[in-house]
Design an enzyme around this catalytic site. Sequence first.
Site, PDB file in Angstrom:
ATOM      1  N   ASP A   9       0.757  -1.378  -0.019  1.00 50.54           N
ATOM      2  CA  ASP A   9      -0.251   0.197  -0.017  1.00 50.54           C
ATOM      3  C   ASP A   9       1.029   1.050  -0.143  1.00 50.54           C
ATOM      4  O   ASP A   9       1.437   1.463   0.845  1.00 50.54           O
ATOM      5  CB  ASP A   9      -0.927  -0.070   1.367  1.00 50.54           C
ATOM      6  CG  ASP A   9      -1.658   1.110   1.582  1.00 50.54           C
ATOM      7  OD1 ASP A   9      -1.571   2.241   0.850  1.00 50.54           O
ATOM      8  OD2 ASP A   9      -2.398   1.095   2.252  1.00 50.54           O
ATOM      9  N   ASN A  23      -6.582  12.376 -11.307  1.00 48.00           N
ATOM     10  CA  ASN A  23      -7.348  12.763 -12.660  1.00 48.00           C
ATOM     11  C   ASN A  23      -7.035  14.374 -12.708  1.00 48.00           C
ATOM     12  O   ASN A  23      -6.593  14.889 -11.675  1.00 48.00           O
ATOM     13  CB  ASN A  23      -8.882  12.429 -12.350  1.00 48.00           C
ATOM     14  CG  ASN A  23      -9.327  13.215 -11.254  1.00 48.00           C
ATOM     15  OD1 ASN A  23      -9.480  14.473 -11.004  1.00 48.00           O
ATOM     16  ND2 ASN A  23      -9.838  12.369 -10.274  1.00 48.00           N
ATOM     17  N   GLY A  31      -9.678   4.462  -6.105  1.00 48.66           N
ATOM     18  CA  GLY A  31      -8.424   3.869  -6.263  1.00 48.66           C
ATOM     19  C   GLY A  31      -7.346   4.397  -5.420  1.00 48.66           C
ATOM     20  O   GLY A  31      -7.634   4.645  -4.180  1.00 48.66           O
ATOM     21  N   VAL A  32      -6.218   4.562  -5.661  1.00 45.86           N
ATOM     22  CA  VAL A  32      -5.012   4.935  -5.056  1.00 45.86           C
ATOM     23  C   VAL A  32      -4.969   6.483  -4.622  1.00 45.86           C
ATOM     24  O   VAL A  32      -4.769   6.797  -3.367  1.00 45.86           O
ATOM     25  CB  VAL A  32      -3.590   4.485  -5.671  1.00 45.86           C
ATOM     26  CG1 VAL A  32      -3.449   5.422  -7.056  1.00 45.86           C
ATOM     27  CG2 VAL A  32      -2.597   4.692  -5.016  1.00 45.86           C
ATOM     28  N   ASP A  33      -5.875   6.983  -5.577  1.00 46.36           N
ATOM     29  CA  ASP A  33      -6.035   8.736  -5.099  1.00 46.36           C
ATOM     30  C   ASP A  33      -6.726   8.798  -3.862  1.00 46.36           C
ATOM     31  O   ASP A  33      -6.620   9.475  -3.009  1.00 46.36           O
ATOM     32  CB  ASP A  33      -6.808   9.147  -6.600  1.00 46.36           C
ATOM     33  CG  ASP A  33      -7.086  10.508  -6.578  1.00 46.36           C
ATOM     34  OD1 ASP A  33      -6.330  11.353  -5.703  1.00 46.36           O
ATOM     35  OD2 ASP A  33      -7.611  11.174  -7.521  1.00 46.36           O
ATOM     36  N   TYR A 120      -8.135   3.545 -15.394  1.00 49.78           N
ATOM     37  CA  TYR A 120      -7.971   4.289 -16.696  1.00 49.78           C
ATOM     38  C   TYR A 120      -7.679   3.117 -17.798  1.00 49.78           C
ATOM     39  O   TYR A 120      -7.353   3.312 -18.971  1.00 49.78           O
ATOM     40  CB  TYR A 120      -7.076   5.262 -16.665  1.00 49.78           C
ATOM     41  CG  TYR A 120      -7.463   6.434 -16.180  1.00 49.78           C
ATOM     42  CD1 TYR A 120      -8.791   6.843 -15.871  1.00 49.78           C
ATOM     43  CD2 TYR A 120      -6.580   7.496 -15.674  1.00 49.78           C
ATOM     44  CE1 TYR A 120      -9.168   8.095 -15.255  1.00 49.78           C
ATOM     45  CE2 TYR A 120      -6.924   8.782 -15.348  1.00 49.78           C
ATOM     46  CZ  TYR A 120      -8.530   9.197 -15.073  1.00 49.78           C
ATOM     47  OH  TYR A 120      -8.758  10.265 -14.576  1.00 49.78           O
TER      48      TYR A 120
HETATM   49  N1  AR6 Z   1      -1.465   1.648  -3.127  1.00 42.03           N
HETATM   50  C1  AR6 Z   1      -0.658   1.292  -4.160  1.00 42.03           C
HETATM   51  N2  AR6 Z   1      -1.495   0.839  -5.261  1.00 42.03           N
HETATM   52  C2  AR6 Z   1      -2.833   1.195  -5.117  1.00 42.03           C
HETATM   53  C3  AR6 Z   1      -3.329   1.472  -4.212  1.00 42.03           C
HETATM   54  C4  AR6 Z   1      -2.584   1.604  -2.975  1.00 42.03           C
HETATM   55  N3  AR6 Z   1      -3.211   1.801  -1.967  1.00 42.03           N
HETATM   56  N4  AR6 Z   1      -4.856   1.366  -4.276  1.00 42.03           N
HETATM   57  C5  AR6 Z   1      -4.960   1.154  -5.667  1.00 42.03           C
HETATM   58  N5  AR6 Z   1      -3.827   0.752  -6.116  1.00 42.03           N
HETATM   59  P1  AR6 Z   1      -6.123   3.564 -10.101  1.00 42.03           P
HETATM   60  P2  AR6 Z   1      -5.937   5.012 -12.637  1.00 42.03           P
HETATM   61  C6  AR6 Z   1      -3.479   0.366  -7.614  1.00 42.03           C
HETATM   62  O1  AR6 Z   1      -7.482   2.998 -10.564  1.00 42.03           O
HETATM   63  O2  AR6 Z   1      -5.949   3.701 -13.554  1.00 42.03           O
HETATM   64  C7  AR6 Z   1      -9.082   7.372  -9.627  1.00 42.03           C
HETATM   65  O3  AR6 Z   1     -10.523   7.460  -9.384  1.00 42.03           O
HETATM   66  C8  AR6 Z   1      -4.574  -0.177  -8.397  1.00 42.03           C
HETATM   67  O4  AR6 Z   1      -4.582  -1.585  -8.010  1.00 42.03           O
HETATM   68  O5  AR6 Z   1      -6.091   3.800  -8.679  1.00 42.03           O
HETATM   69  O6  AR6 Z   1      -4.469   5.932 -12.977  1.00 42.03           O
HETATM   70  C9  AR6 Z   1      -8.281   8.847  -9.864  1.00 42.03           C
HETATM   71  O7  AR6 Z   1      -9.084   9.956  -9.412  1.00 42.03           O
HETATM   72  C10 AR6 Z   1      -3.692  -0.122  -9.954  1.00 42.03           C
HETATM   73  O8  AR6 Z   1      -2.804  -1.162  -9.996  1.00 42.03           O
HETATM   74  O9  AR6 Z   1      -5.655   4.757 -11.073  1.00 42.03           O
HETATM   75  C11 AR6 Z   1      -8.750   8.981 -11.497  1.00 42.03           C
HETATM   76  O10 AR6 Z   1     -10.002   9.451 -11.767  1.00 42.03           O
HETATM   77  C12 AR6 Z   1      -3.113   1.158  -9.666  1.00 42.03           C
HETATM   78  O11 AR6 Z   1      -3.139   1.686  -8.224  1.00 42.03           O
HETATM   79  C13 AR6 Z   1      -8.511   7.323 -11.883  1.00 42.03           C
HETATM   80  O12 AR6 Z   1      -8.982   6.527 -10.623  1.00 42.03           O
HETATM   81  C14 AR6 Z   1      -3.919   2.602 -10.423  1.00 42.03           C
HETATM   82  O13 AR6 Z   1      -5.254   2.224 -10.287  1.00 42.03           O
HETATM   83  C15 AR6 Z   1      -6.928   7.116 -12.149  1.00 42.03           C
HETATM   84  O14 AR6 Z   1      -6.911   6.010 -12.781  1.00 42.03           O
END
Ligand code: AR6
Length: 172
Positions: A9, A23, A31-33, A120
């Site tokens: 994490d 975003n 997600g991570v955000d 994304y």
């Molecule tokens: N630590 C590390 N990686 C993580 C965590 C964490 N705590 N949580 C999720 N991931 P995503 P994107 C991984 O969807 O595709 C948001 O709503 C996840 O498993 O977070 O760039 C933003 O506001 C995946 O492998 O980001 C944008 O609107 C990776 O992080 C949109 O999502 C990226 O997944 C961005 O989409």
Amino acid sequence: MRFQIVQGDITKMRTDAIVNAANTSLLGGGGVDGAIHRAAGPELLAECRTFHGCETGQAKITKGYRLPAKYVIHTPGPVWHGGNNGEPELLQSCYRSCLSLAAQNHCCSVAFPSISTGVYRFPLKLAAEIAVKTILDYCRDHKGIEEVFMVCFDSNTKAVYDEAFKKETMAI
Ligand code: AR6
């Protein structure tokens, strides 16, 4: 430069900076955000509001507030629309912009999530190859950043990044 691919994490990382896959509004999301904003506390959103957004492929830096990391570097990755809309170049630009901002702010250690491969929908294998190559190329050409972590949330993501690293370092 030490490059490590780990599973975990990103909000727990004690690096100088962690990167947020944001975003273009920079006002939070899932997600991570979402995880980073929850862990950092509401002051992070307040600072993000002052930017009035960020273009895809660019990056903005804030303090880390309640996170163990000193800074958060926010970068909106490209949404995958089939690959012919500049998605690979924009993803490369995300990694470069983040590393450059980290270096300008005297960060020695940086942790990245897998940008764009969640909501994304950027294909994981291609995203991993771009991430690994861009990070290694940047750190070869610029001094200052001593440690970079790729923090993969699940074991499949980690396996794909491990493979991309093997491929990239065998190609040198
Ligand atoms: N630590 C590390 N990686 C993580 C965590 C964490 N705590 N949580 C999720 N991931 P995503 P994107 C991984 O969807 O595709 C948001 O709503 C996840 O498993 O977070 O760039 C933003 O506001 C995946 O492998 O980001 C944008 O609107 C990776 O992080 C949109 O999502 C990226 O997944 C961005 O989409």
